[in-house]
Design a protein around this motif. Structure first.
Motif, PDB file in Angstrom:
ATOM      1  N   SER A  41     -19.974 -30.611  27.328  1.00 35.50           N
ATOM      2  CA  SER A  41     -19.611 -29.207  27.494  1.00 35.50           C
ATOM      3  C   SER A  41     -20.286 -28.389  26.411  1.00 35.50           C
ATOM      4  CB  SER A  41     -18.093 -29.038  27.446  1.00 35.50           C
ATOM      5  OG  SER A  41     -17.576 -29.535  26.232  1.00 35.50           O
ATOM      6  N   PHE A  42     -20.226 -27.086  26.572  1.00 33.10           N
ATOM      7  CA  PHE A  42     -20.879 -26.192  25.631  1.00 33.10           C
ATOM      8  C   PHE A  42     -19.877 -25.497  24.711  1.00 33.10           C
ATOM      9  CE2 PHE A  42     -23.659 -26.445  29.336  1.00 33.10           C
ATOM     10  CZ  PHE A  42     -24.781 -26.945  28.732  1.00 33.10           C
ATOM     11  N   ALA A  43     -18.585 -25.722  24.953  1.00 31.00           N
ATOM     12  CA  ALA A  43     -17.559 -25.100  24.116  1.00 31.00           C
ATOM     13  C   ALA A  43     -16.334 -26.015  24.064  1.00 31.00           C
ATOM     14  CB  ALA A  43     -17.177 -23.733  24.654  1.00 31.00           C
ATOM     15  N   PHE A  44     -15.563 -25.843  23.018  1.00 26.93           N
ATOM     16  CA  PHE A  44     -14.349 -26.637  22.810  1.00 26.93           C
ATOM     17  C   PHE A  44     -13.288 -25.705  22.255  1.00 26.93           C
ATOM     18  CE2 PHE A  44     -12.284 -29.297  19.332  1.00 26.93           C
ATOM     19  CZ  PHE A  44     -11.318 -29.833  20.152  1.00 26.93           C
ATOM     20  N   ARG A  45     -12.112 -25.707  22.863  1.00 23.10           N
ATOM     21  CA  ARG A  45     -11.042 -24.811  22.436  1.00 23.10           C
ATOM     22  C   ARG A  45     -10.171 -25.502  21.396  1.00 23.10           C
ATOM     23  NH1 ARG A  45      -9.234 -20.244  23.999  1.00 23.10           N
ATOM     24  NH2 ARG A  45     -10.337 -20.248  25.971  1.00 23.10           N
ATOM     25  N   CYS A  46     -10.010 -24.841  20.238  1.00 25.71           N
ATOM     26  CA  CYS A  46      -9.097 -25.270  19.178  1.00 25.71           C
ATOM     27  C   CYS A  46      -8.039 -24.191  19.038  1.00 25.71           C
ATOM     28  CB  CYS A  46      -9.839 -25.425  17.851  1.00 25.71           C
ATOM     29  SG  CYS A  46     -10.914 -26.826  17.758  1.00 25.71           S
ATOM     30  N   GLY A  47      -6.888 -24.415  19.628  1.00 27.96           N
ATOM     31  CA  GLY A  47      -5.852 -23.389  19.588  1.00 27.96           C
ATOM     32  C   GLY A  47      -6.338 -22.139  20.308  1.00 27.96           C
ATOM     33  N   LYS A  76     -20.778 -26.544  10.440  1.00 27.27           N
ATOM     34  CA  LYS A  76     -19.597 -27.361  10.125  1.00 27.27           C
ATOM     35  C   LYS A  76     -18.473 -26.525   9.539  1.00 27.27           C
ATOM     36  CE  LYS A  76     -20.655 -30.694   7.446  1.00 27.27           C
ATOM     37  NZ  LYS A  76     -21.014 -31.904   6.680  1.00 27.27           N
ATOM     38  N   TRP A  77     -18.791 -25.614   8.639  1.00 26.60           N
ATOM     39  CA  TRP A  77     -17.739 -24.826   8.000  1.00 26.60           C
ATOM     40  C   TRP A  77     -17.031 -23.935   9.022  1.00 26.60           C
ATOM     41  CZ3 TRP A  77     -17.841 -19.540   8.038  1.00 26.60           C
ATOM     42  CH2 TRP A  77     -19.065 -18.932   8.320  1.00 26.60           C
ATOM     43  N   GLU A  78     -17.753 -23.470  10.041  1.00 27.77           N
ATOM     44  CA  GLU A  78     -17.110 -22.656  11.079  1.00 27.77           C
ATOM     45  C   GLU A  78     -16.131 -23.493  11.901  1.00 27.77           C
ATOM     46  OE1 GLU A  78     -20.205 -19.400  12.615  1.00 27.77           O
ATOM     47  OE2 GLU A  78     -21.043 -21.435  12.611  1.00 27.77           O
ATOM     48  N   VAL A  79     -16.528 -24.723  12.232  1.00 28.17           N
ATOM     49  CA  VAL A  79     -15.651 -25.611  12.998  1.00 28.17           C
ATOM     50  C   VAL A  79     -14.421 -25.973  12.177  1.00 28.17           C
ATOM     51  CG1 VAL A  79     -15.486 -27.850  14.154  1.00 28.17           C
ATOM     52  CG2 VAL A  79     -17.582 -26.495  14.361  1.00 28.17           C
ATOM     53  N   LEU A  80     -14.606 -26.262  10.885  1.00 24.31           N
ATOM     54  CA  LEU A  80     -13.458 -26.550  10.017  1.00 24.31           C
ATOM     55  C   LEU A  80     -12.508 -25.368   9.937  1.00 24.31           C
ATOM     56  CD1 LEU A  80     -14.944 -28.529   7.003  1.00 24.31           C
ATOM     57  CD2 LEU A  80     -13.134 -29.265   8.541  1.00 24.31           C
ATOM     58  N   GLN A  81     -13.057 -24.175   9.880  1.00 20.22           N
ATOM     59  CA  GLN A  81     -12.233 -22.969   9.810  1.00 20.22           C
ATOM     60  C   GLN A  81     -11.440 -22.778  11.101  1.00 20.22           C
ATOM     61  OE1 GLN A  81     -14.497 -19.335   9.471  1.00 20.22           O
ATOM     62  NE2 GLN A  81     -12.900 -18.371   8.245  1.00 20.22           N
ATOM     63  N   LYS A  82     -12.059 -23.079  12.243  1.00 21.81           N
ATOM     64  CA  LYS A  82     -11.399 -22.863  13.534  1.00 21.81           C
ATOM     65  C   LYS A  82     -10.443 -23.991  13.917  1.00 21.81           C
ATOM     66  CE  LYS A  82     -15.281 -20.249  15.421  1.00 21.81           C
ATOM     67  NZ  LYS A  82     -16.392 -20.256  16.403  1.00 21.81           N
ATOM     68  N   CYS A  83     -10.808 -25.250  13.610  1.00 17.95           N
ATOM     69  CA  CYS A  83     -10.065 -26.407  14.114  1.00 17.95           C
ATOM     70  C   CYS A  83      -9.336 -27.204  13.050  1.00 17.95           C
ATOM     71  CB  CYS A  83     -11.010 -27.364  14.830  1.00 17.95           C
ATOM     72  SG  CYS A  83     -11.870 -26.652  16.220  1.00 17.95           S
ATOM     73  N   GLY A  84      -9.692 -27.000  11.797  1.00 16.68           N
ATOM     74  CA  GLY A  84      -9.122 -27.828  10.751  1.00 16.68           C
ATOM     75  C   GLY A  84      -9.880 -29.137  10.652  1.00 16.68           C
ATOM     76  N   PRO A  85      -9.411 -30.058   9.793  1.00 20.82           N
ATOM     77  CA  PRO A  85     -10.128 -31.327   9.622  1.00 20.82           C
ATOM     78  C   PRO A  85     -10.011 -32.205  10.866  1.00 20.82           C
ATOM     79  CG  PRO A  85      -8.119 -31.307   8.330  1.00 20.82           C
ATOM     80  CD  PRO A  85      -8.256 -29.936   8.910  1.00 20.82           C
TER      81      PRO A  85
END
Length: 121
Positions: free
Chosen positions: A22-28, A38-47
């Motif tokens: 897929s081209f996107a993943f929903r975190c909350g 990586k820092w954007e994903v950590l900010q959006k989804c956590g560790p």
């Protein structure tokens, strides 16, 4: 008519057996997209729940002047091979045993692939 239905069933079976990308993943309430850092994903989804890190050595075609002479007037259209080291990281996010895990693949800290794995843990 039988050949068409058989072909349709074969294509449907092939589509089910291939891994889901897929081209996107929903975190909350946030969406993570291919190309995010990586820092954007950590900010959006956590560790992540699990990570795996390794380095790959790749041979890439590069156009230009080899041996460190990067004067733009000397660049050429003749390609040469260059060894490039790429840091690969796969992050696994699990939402429990009744849902599929999401695996995010980073190359040099940039998200390049999102795919669905087996049931979570």
């Amino acid at each position: 008519m039988k050949k068409i239905s058989l072909l349709f069933m074969l294509l449907l079976l092939l589509a089910v057996m291939t891994p889901s990308h897929s081209f996107a993943f929903r975190c909350g309430t946030h969406l993570v997209h291919i190309g995010d850092r990586k820092w954007e994903v950590l900010q959006k989804c956590g560790p992540p729940d699990f990570t795996e890190v390794w380095e790959e050595k790749r041979l890439e075609r590069v156009f230009g002047v080899p041996y460190g002479n990067w004067d733009s007037s000397l660049q050429t259209r003749i390609p040469f091979g260059a060894v490039v080291y790429v840091l690969i990281e796969e992050w696994v996010y699990s939402s429990g045993p009744t849902r599929f895990v999401r695996i995010l693949r980073f190359e040099n800290s940039q998200l390049v692939d999102i795919y669905t794995g087996d049931y979570g843990f």
